[in-house]
Design a protein around this motif. Structure first.
Motif, PDB file in Angstrom:
ATOM      1  N   ALA A  35       0.714  -1.150   0.038  1.00  0.00           N
ATOM      2  CA  ALA A  35       0.243  -0.003  -0.013  1.00  0.00           C
ATOM      3  C   ALA A  35       0.998   1.089  -0.182  1.00  0.00           C
ATOM      4  CB  ALA A  35      -0.946   0.244   1.024  1.00  0.00           C
ATOM      5  N   LEU A  36       1.999   1.318   0.618  1.00  0.00           N
ATOM      6  CA  LEU A  36       2.777   2.438   1.076  1.00  0.00           C
ATOM      7  C   LEU A  36       3.871   2.476  -0.470  1.00  0.00           C
ATOM      8  CD1 LEU A  36       3.744   2.494   4.603  1.00  0.00           C
ATOM      9  CD2 LEU A  36       2.174   3.709   3.289  1.00  0.00           C
ATOM     10  N   LEU A  37       4.257   1.233  -1.224  1.00  0.00           N
ATOM     11  CA  LEU A  37       5.285   1.594  -2.042  1.00  0.00           C
ATOM     12  C   LEU A  37       4.610   1.521  -3.460  1.00  0.00           C
ATOM     13  CD1 LEU A  37       7.847  -0.653  -0.600  1.00  0.00           C
ATOM     14  CD2 LEU A  37       7.766   1.844  -0.532  1.00  0.00           C
ATOM     15  N   THR A  38       3.512   0.886  -3.713  1.00  0.00           N
ATOM     16  CA  THR A  38       3.015   0.683  -5.158  1.00  0.00           C
ATOM     17  C   THR A  38       2.856   2.134  -5.740  1.00  0.00           C
ATOM     18  OG1 THR A  38       2.095  -1.424  -4.780  1.00  0.00           O
ATOM     19  CG2 THR A  38       1.166  -0.282  -6.529  1.00  0.00           C
ATOM     20  N   TRP A  39       2.114   3.055  -5.248  1.00  0.00           N
ATOM     21  CA  TRP A  39       1.716   4.237  -5.851  1.00  0.00           C
ATOM     22  C   TRP A  39       2.987   5.162  -6.046  1.00  0.00           C
ATOM     23  CZ3 TRP A  39      -2.464   6.003  -8.532  1.00  0.00           C
ATOM     24  CH2 TRP A  39      -3.628   5.101  -8.331  1.00  0.00           C
ATOM     25  N   PRO A  40       3.717   5.271  -5.350  1.00  0.00           N
ATOM     26  CA  PRO A  40       5.030   6.006  -5.400  1.00  0.00           C
ATOM     27  C   PRO A  40       6.037   5.364  -6.664  1.00  0.00           C
ATOM     28  CG  PRO A  40       4.859   5.692  -2.860  1.00  0.00           C
ATOM     29  CD  PRO A  40       3.745   4.877  -3.782  1.00  0.00           C
ATOM     30  N   ALA A  67      -4.061   5.326 -20.054  1.00  0.00           N
ATOM     31  CA  ALA A  67      -4.305   3.677 -20.280  1.00  0.00           C
ATOM     32  C   ALA A  67      -4.877   3.195 -18.988  1.00  0.00           C
ATOM     33  CB  ALA A  67      -3.077   3.043 -20.695  1.00  0.00           C
ATOM     34  N   TYR A  68      -4.071   3.606 -17.898  1.00  0.00           N
ATOM     35  CA  TYR A  68      -4.476   3.157 -16.643  1.00  0.00           C
ATOM     36  C   TYR A  68      -6.052   3.942 -16.255  1.00  0.00           C
ATOM     37  CZ  TYR A  68      -0.134   1.311 -14.563  1.00  0.00           C
ATOM     38  OH  TYR A  68       0.854   0.342 -14.253  1.00  0.00           O
ATOM     39  N   ALA A  69      -6.093   5.158 -16.552  1.00  0.00           N
ATOM     40  CA  ALA A  69      -7.566   5.565 -16.117  1.00  0.00           C
ATOM     41  C   ALA A  69      -8.640   4.652 -17.116  1.00  0.00           C
ATOM     42  CB  ALA A  69      -7.458   6.864 -16.473  1.00  0.00           C
ATOM     43  N   ALA A  70      -8.378   4.448 -18.234  1.00  0.00           N
ATOM     44  CA  ALA A  70      -9.498   3.645 -19.020  1.00  0.00           C
ATOM     45  C   ALA A  70      -9.570   2.453 -18.480  1.00  0.00           C
ATOM     46  CB  ALA A  70      -9.008   3.769 -20.402  1.00  0.00           C
ATOM     47  N   ALA A  71      -8.467   1.620 -18.065  1.00  0.00           N
ATOM     48  CA  ALA A  71      -8.685   0.329 -17.474  1.00  0.00           C
ATOM     49  C   ALA A  71      -9.496   0.334 -16.353  1.00  0.00           C
ATOM     50  CB  ALA A  71      -7.203  -0.104 -17.172  1.00  0.00           C
ATOM     51  N   TYR A  72      -9.052   1.530 -15.327  1.00  0.00           N
ATOM     52  CA  TYR A  72      -9.955   1.344 -13.859  1.00  0.00           C
ATOM     53  C   TYR A  72     -11.198   1.704 -14.306  1.00  0.00           C
ATOM     54  CZ  TYR A  72      -5.225   0.959 -12.103  1.00  0.00           C
ATOM     55  OH  TYR A  72      -3.942   0.670 -11.781  1.00  0.00           O
ATOM     56  N   ALA A 112      16.062   4.949  -6.395  1.00  0.00           N
ATOM     57  CA  ALA A 112      15.913   4.676  -5.267  1.00  0.00           C
ATOM     58  C   ALA A 112      14.566   4.141  -4.865  1.00  0.00           C
ATOM     59  CB  ALA A 112      15.917   6.060  -4.351  1.00  0.00           C
ATOM     60  N   THR A 113      13.456   4.354  -5.739  1.00  0.00           N
ATOM     61  CA  THR A 113      12.407   3.711  -5.305  1.00  0.00           C
ATOM     62  C   THR A 113      11.862   2.461  -5.908  1.00  0.00           C
ATOM     63  OG1 THR A 113      11.270   4.978  -7.218  1.00  0.00           O
ATOM     64  CG2 THR A 113      11.244   6.140  -5.075  1.00  0.00           C
ATOM     65  N   GLN A 114      12.726   2.218  -6.896  1.00  0.00           N
ATOM     66  CA  GLN A 114      12.336   0.885  -7.715  1.00  0.00           C
ATOM     67  C   GLN A 114      12.827  -0.357  -6.756  1.00  0.00           C
ATOM     68  OE1 GLN A 114      10.426   0.590 -10.484  1.00  0.00           O
ATOM     69  NE2 GLN A 114      10.269   2.805 -10.023  1.00  0.00           N
ATOM     70  N   LYS A 115      12.266  -1.557  -6.943  1.00  0.00           N
ATOM     71  CA  LYS A 115      12.801  -2.623  -6.198  1.00  0.00           C
ATOM     72  C   LYS A 115      12.659  -3.916  -7.028  1.00  0.00           C
ATOM     73  CE  LYS A 115       8.272  -3.260  -4.259  1.00  0.00           C
ATOM     74  NZ  LYS A 115       7.430  -4.215  -5.159  1.00  0.00           N
ATOM     75  N   LYS A 116      13.203  -4.963  -6.765  1.00  0.00           N
ATOM     76  CA  LYS A 116      13.038  -6.344  -7.570  1.00  0.00           C
ATOM     77  C   LYS A 116      11.544  -6.302  -8.147  1.00  0.00           C
ATOM     78  CE  LYS A 116      13.163 -11.274  -7.437  1.00  0.00           C
ATOM     79  NZ  LYS A 116      11.824 -11.473  -7.722  1.00  0.00           N
ATOM     80  N   GLY A 117      11.725  -6.374  -9.507  1.00  0.00           N
ATOM     81  CA  GLY A 117      10.180  -6.560  -9.878  1.00  0.00           C
ATOM     82  C   GLY A 117       9.678  -7.556 -10.107  1.00  0.00           C
ATOM     83  N   PRO A 124       0.937  -7.922 -16.251  1.00  0.00           N
ATOM     84  CA  PRO A 124      -0.440  -7.119 -16.272  1.00  0.00           C
ATOM     85  C   PRO A 124      -1.162  -6.981 -14.901  1.00  0.00           C
ATOM     86  CG  PRO A 124      -0.216  -8.789 -17.842  1.00  0.00           C
ATOM     87  CD  PRO A 124       0.916  -9.098 -16.991  1.00  0.00           C
ATOM     88  N   GLU A 125      -1.237  -8.068 -14.101  1.00  0.00           N
ATOM     89  CA  GLU A 125      -1.659  -8.033 -12.769  1.00  0.00           C
ATOM     90  C   GLU A 125      -0.887  -7.246 -11.822  1.00  0.00           C
ATOM     91  OE1 GLU A 125      -0.767 -10.942 -14.105  1.00  0.00           O
ATOM     92  OE2 GLU A 125      -2.704 -12.026 -14.488  1.00  0.00           O
ATOM     93  N   VAL A 126       0.305  -7.204 -11.888  1.00  0.00           N
ATOM     94  CA  VAL A 126       1.013  -6.446 -11.001  1.00  0.00           C
ATOM     95  C   VAL A 126       1.125  -4.861 -11.493  1.00  0.00           C
ATOM     96  CG1 VAL A 126       3.407  -5.850  -9.951  1.00  0.00           C
ATOM     97  CG2 VAL A 126       2.596  -8.284 -10.069  1.00  0.00           C
ATOM     98  N   PHE A 127       1.422  -4.406 -12.551  1.00  0.00           N
ATOM     99  CA  PHE A 127       1.311  -3.180 -13.243  1.00  0.00           C
ATOM    100  C   PHE A 127       0.020  -2.313 -13.413  1.00  0.00           C
ATOM    101  CE2 PHE A 127       5.904  -4.227 -13.825  1.00  0.00           C
ATOM    102  CZ  PHE A 127       6.631  -3.348 -12.845  1.00  0.00           C
TER     103      PHE A 127
END
Length: 175
Positions: A35-40, A67-72, A112-117, A124-127
Motif C-alpha cells: 500500500a505504501l510503495l506501489t503508488w510511489p 491507459a490506466y484511467a481507461a482500464a480502471y 531509489a524507489t524501484q525494487k526487484k520487479g 499485467p496483474e502487478v503493473f
C-alpha cells in the motif's frame, strides 16, 4: 492459486483479481508495504517517462496515465473515475517535478524507489491492477465501498476457494 490462474480469469475480472490480491497480501506487513510503495513506484515510472524522446503527438507519461484511467474505468466506473483523477494528478505532479529536477536527479529518484520487479508473466496483474486493487481495498476499509452489492462476499468466497486450491496443490506435491 498462482498468478497464471488469476491471469486465466482475466486481468480485468475485478472479483478474481481482488481475491488473488487479498490472498497474496494477507500478512499485515506485506499489505502495508504494498500500500505504501506501489503508488510511489508508479509515480516515478511516470516521472522517468517524461524524458523518453519519442516522436509521439501525446507524451508517453500521459499515454500511460490515460491507459490506466481507461482500464480502471472499465472495471469500476465510480472508483475507476476517482483513481483516474488521481493518476492525472500524479501525471501533472510528475511533469512538474521532471521539469524542476531534470534527468540526472529524476533518474536517481527512480532508482531509489524501484525494487526487484515481478516476473514477466505477472506484469499485467502487478503493473495494471495492483495499484487499483490497493486503492479499492483502502476505499473498502475506510468507507465500506463495494463496486456492487455482495462484491466483498463474492471475493471472500473466491479467496477461500483459491487458498483451498493452493493448499491441495501443495499437498499433492508433497505426497
Amino acid at each position: 492459486m498462482g498468478a497464471k490462474a488469476a491471469h486465466r480469469r482475466g486481468v480485468l475480472d475485478l472479483e478474481a483479481q481482488f481475491a488473488f490480491f487479498r490472498s497474496q497480501h494477507r500478512h499485515p506487513v506485506n499489505a502495508a508495504a504494498h500500500a505504501l510503495l506501489t503508488w510511489p513506484i508508479l509515480f516515478t515510472n511516470l516521472l522517468i517517462l517524461h524524458f523518453l524522446p519519442l516522436p509521439l503527438p501525446v507524451p508517453p507519461a500521459l499515454v500511460l496515465t490515460l491507459a490506466y484511467a481507461a482500464a480502471y474505468l472499465a472495471v469500476d466506473r465510480r472508483a475507476g473515475a476517482l483513481a483516474g483523477v488521481l493518476f492525472l494528478a500524479a501525471w501533472a505532479a510528475s511533469r512538474a517535478l521532471a521539469a524542476r529536477l531534470g534527468f540526472a536527479l529524476s533518474w536517481k529518484l527512480v532508482l531509489a524507489t524501484q525494487k526487484k520487479g515481478p516476473t514477466v508473466s505477472d506484469l499485467p496483474e502487478v503493473f495494471l491492477m495492483e495499484p487499483f486493487l490497493i486503492f479499492l481495498q483502502i476505499l473498502n476499509k475506510l468507507f465500506g465501498y463495494e463496486p456492487y452489492p455482495e462484491f466483498c462476499k463474492n471475493v471472500d468466497r473466491k479467496m477461500e476457494a483459491d487458498l483451498r486450491e493452493s493448499r491441495e496443490l501443495k499437498q499433492r506435491k508433497t505426497t
